[in-house]
Motif scaffolding. Structure first.
Motif, PDB file in Angstrom:
ATOM      1  N   ASN A  42       0.780 -38.883   9.439  1.00 47.16           N
ATOM      2  CA  ASN A  42       1.448 -37.936  10.331  1.00 47.16           C
ATOM      3  C   ASN A  42       1.237 -36.529   9.797  1.00 47.16           C
ATOM      4  O   ASN A  42       1.177 -36.322   8.581  1.00 47.16           O
ATOM      5  N   HIS A  43       1.144 -35.564  10.705  1.00 49.07           N
ATOM      6  CA  HIS A  43       0.882 -34.200  10.227  1.00 49.07           C
ATOM      7  C   HIS A  43       2.025 -33.681   9.364  1.00 49.07           C
ATOM      8  O   HIS A  43       1.844 -32.781   8.543  1.00 49.07           O
ATOM      9  N   GLN A  56       9.506 -29.696  14.543  1.00 44.14           N
ATOM     10  CA  GLN A  56       8.151 -29.738  14.011  1.00 44.14           C
ATOM     11  C   GLN A  56       7.120 -29.313  15.048  1.00 44.14           C
ATOM     12  O   GLN A  56       7.276 -29.538  16.240  1.00 44.14           O
ATOM     13  N   GLU A  74       2.512 -28.489  15.116  1.00 46.42           N
ATOM     14  CA  GLU A  74       1.273 -28.670  14.354  1.00 46.42           C
ATOM     15  C   GLU A  74       0.994 -27.536  13.375  1.00 46.42           C
ATOM     16  O   GLU A  74       0.225 -27.677  12.449  1.00 46.42           O
ATOM     17  N   SER A  78      -4.539 -29.934   2.785  1.00 47.02           N
ATOM     18  CA  SER A  78      -4.072 -31.172   3.383  1.00 47.02           C
ATOM     19  C   SER A  78      -5.205 -32.194   3.455  1.00 47.02           C
ATOM     20  O   SER A  78      -6.379 -31.861   3.437  1.00 47.02           O
ATOM     21  N   LYS A 119      -3.813 -38.402   6.116  1.00 42.10           N
ATOM     22  CA  LYS A 119      -2.376 -38.440   6.373  1.00 42.10           C
ATOM     23  C   LYS A 119      -2.082 -39.213   7.653  1.00 42.10           C
ATOM     24  O   LYS A 119      -2.759 -39.046   8.662  1.00 42.10           O
ATOM     25  N   LYS A 155       3.507 -25.542   7.997  1.00 42.16           N
ATOM     26  CA  LYS A 155       2.802 -25.680   6.718  1.00 42.16           C
ATOM     27  C   LYS A 155       3.693 -26.435   5.748  1.00 42.16           C
ATOM     28  O   LYS A 155       4.715 -25.942   5.306  1.00 42.16           O
ATOM     29  N   SER A 207      -7.164 -35.502   5.340  1.00 37.85           N
ATOM     30  CA  SER A 207      -7.430 -36.080   6.663  1.00 37.85           C
ATOM     31  C   SER A 207      -6.905 -37.504   6.755  1.00 37.85           C
ATOM     32  O   SER A 207      -6.886 -38.095   7.830  1.00 37.85           O
TER      33      SER A 207
END
Length: 466
Positions: free
Chosen positions: A176-177, A159, A161, A170, A174, A164, A172
């Motif tokens: 975890n990304h 993983q 950043e 997405s 969340k 996708k 804000s």
């Protein structure tokens, strides 16, 4: 039979979860546009897999979903000022017609996302109840990837950043990304569905897990289904996320075997609509018979990336032409289903992770030997029976040679001209019966001027495009 498992990255002997039965699920199209060559490749690969499994005596239950809930569909409906279902019905029907032209059999089941919303909501609720999903203040529901200790064990993906995860914006909120949407809240006036979590739409990854559980999954085995398939681009994040959802919501893993077909490149460049090289299947079918495209797209191993170009396509057509010319030599003879050494070898090659290169080499050799023997011993009944049996098995197992051999060579002649040619042939036959050979020859010359050749056989007069 051996299959290359995309997760274990090795060939594995195929052992079904239930004796004599196979459950197969393949990710189908999102119906907002015409099918392209990538769709065709995937559909053909798993059509071939189904045929091979059936040839081994398995009863196959094959499901391929239709994604008819998606932002792209909604966008197109707004642009064209049409109802969502009008868009999805149009492209679903077009997809079916184009798959039929390729000789792709309909799957046993073809569930649509819109028809399985209840199953999706149930799966989300299970994940929330078990602590694997959470609701955000703005009404979204996300899968908590940190709650799954086995997340990324399917794709072995690292993983970062930039990954996708979603096909929608997405949040804000969340944790975890890597977390991905199970339910997206929708506050505007666009298409929404009701749920205990509020009005919104399901996440893309959710539908396959829900459909498998509803339509295919065994409840008493360590895996929900035998085989899950799709394009190589789906391994991460789509299939990774599917596997996580199922693992965390149920008592089993999603699939025992994972199979992925390679990408389609066009003249060496990866096919992409953003690059403007997304070769629509409907365009290819205007220029080539669907069976020619089938033969070409299956001519390389399914796991290899496929480089589509017209030179190789023409070569593939000539290779298929040889099969049809042999079929023409035996036209009119009764069908035969005898067991032959060739049939055993052909299935053996495809049982080796669908080794189509070996299979096609066997077919080429069989055609060559049959023609050579027919040239020297044209009335050899045993050879003719054996060849007919071999051709029938190729048709059943690979989907090649299914057409009338004379009609196959008529591709490219429009229907009006075909009708004219057939009418002229009838007039010529009448002239010959009346022994008016001058008129018969005149009609023959008129037919030939239309760009076709005539063949008078004991079964009648046939023609083909020059």
């Amino acid at each position: 039979m051996h299959i290359f498992d995309s997760v274990q990255k090795t060939k594995r002997k195929f052992i079904p979860l239930k004796e004599g039965k196979v459950t197969l699920y393949v990710c189908g199209p999102t119906v907002y546009d015409d099918a392209h060559l990538g769709h065709a490749k995937s559909a053909l690969v798993f059509d071939l897999l189904t045929r091979v499994l059936e040839a081994n005596g398995y009863e196959v239950t094959y499901a391929r979903n239709i994604t008819d809930i998606d932002d792209k569909i909604i966008k197109k409906a707004i642009e064209q000022k049409k109802d969502i279902q009008e868009i999805t019905d149009f492209y679903t029907e077009a997809y079916h017609k184009e798959m039929e032209a390729l000789g792709v059999k309909r799957p046993t089941l073809e569930p649509k996302a819109t028809q399985n919303l209840e199953a999706m909501v149930d799966l989300i609720q299970k994940l929330i109840d078990k602590g694997h999903a959470y609701t955000t203040p703005d009404g979204d529901v996300y899968f908590d990837t940190a709650s799954d200790s086995e997340y990324l064990t399917l794709s072995h993906h690292s993983q970062n950043e930039e990954d996708k995860q979603e096909r929608v914006a997405s949040s804000s909120y969340k944790k975890n990304h890597a977390d991905f949407a199970l339910w997206k809240s929708v506050k505007d006036n666009s298409v929404t569905f009701s749920s205990p979590f509020g009005a919104g739409r399901p996440g893309w990854h959710l539908e396959c897990s829900a459909m498998i559980e509803k339509h295919l999954a065994y409840k008493d085995t360590p895996f929900a289904i035998d085989i899950h398939g799709g394009g190589a681009d789906l391994l991460f994040p789509h299939h990774e996320n599917e596997a996580a959802q199922t693992r965390c919501a149920t008592k089993h893993e999603l699939a025992n075997y994972w199979m992925h077909n390679g990408f389609v490149n066009i003249d060496g460049e990866k096919m992409s609509k953003s690059l403007g090289n997304s070769f629509f299947l409907k365009d290819a079918l205007k220029e080539y018979d669907g069976e020619v495209l089938r033969f070409y797209l299956l001519s390389t191993h399914y796991r290899s990336n496929f480089n589509f170009n017209t030179q190789d396509l023409e070569s593939a057509k000539k290779r298929l032409d040889k099969l049809y010319r042999l079929k023409k030599r035996l036209f009119g003879l009764p069908a035969c289903n005898d067991e032959t050494p060739f049939k055993k070898e052909l299935l053996k090659s495809l049982n080796d992770d669908m080794n189509v290169s070996t299979a096609l080499a066997l077919i080429d050799e069989m055609i060559s030997k049959a023609n050579e023997t027919l040239d020297t011993a044209g009335k050899h009944k045993l050879l003719k029976r054996e060849t007919l049996a071999n051709l029938a098995y190729i048709e059943k197992l690979l989907g090649f040679g299914i057409q009338n051999p004379f009609e196959y060579f008529q591709f490219g002649i429009d229907e009006t001209t075909k009708e004219k040619i057939n009418t002229l042939i009838e007039q010529r036959d009448s002239a010959k019966k009346e022994k008016n050979f001058a008129l018969s020859d005149k009609i023959r010359d008129e037919i030939l001027s239309l760009g076709v050749n005539l063949m008078d056989t004991p079964q009648g007069t046939f023609w083909e495009k020059v």
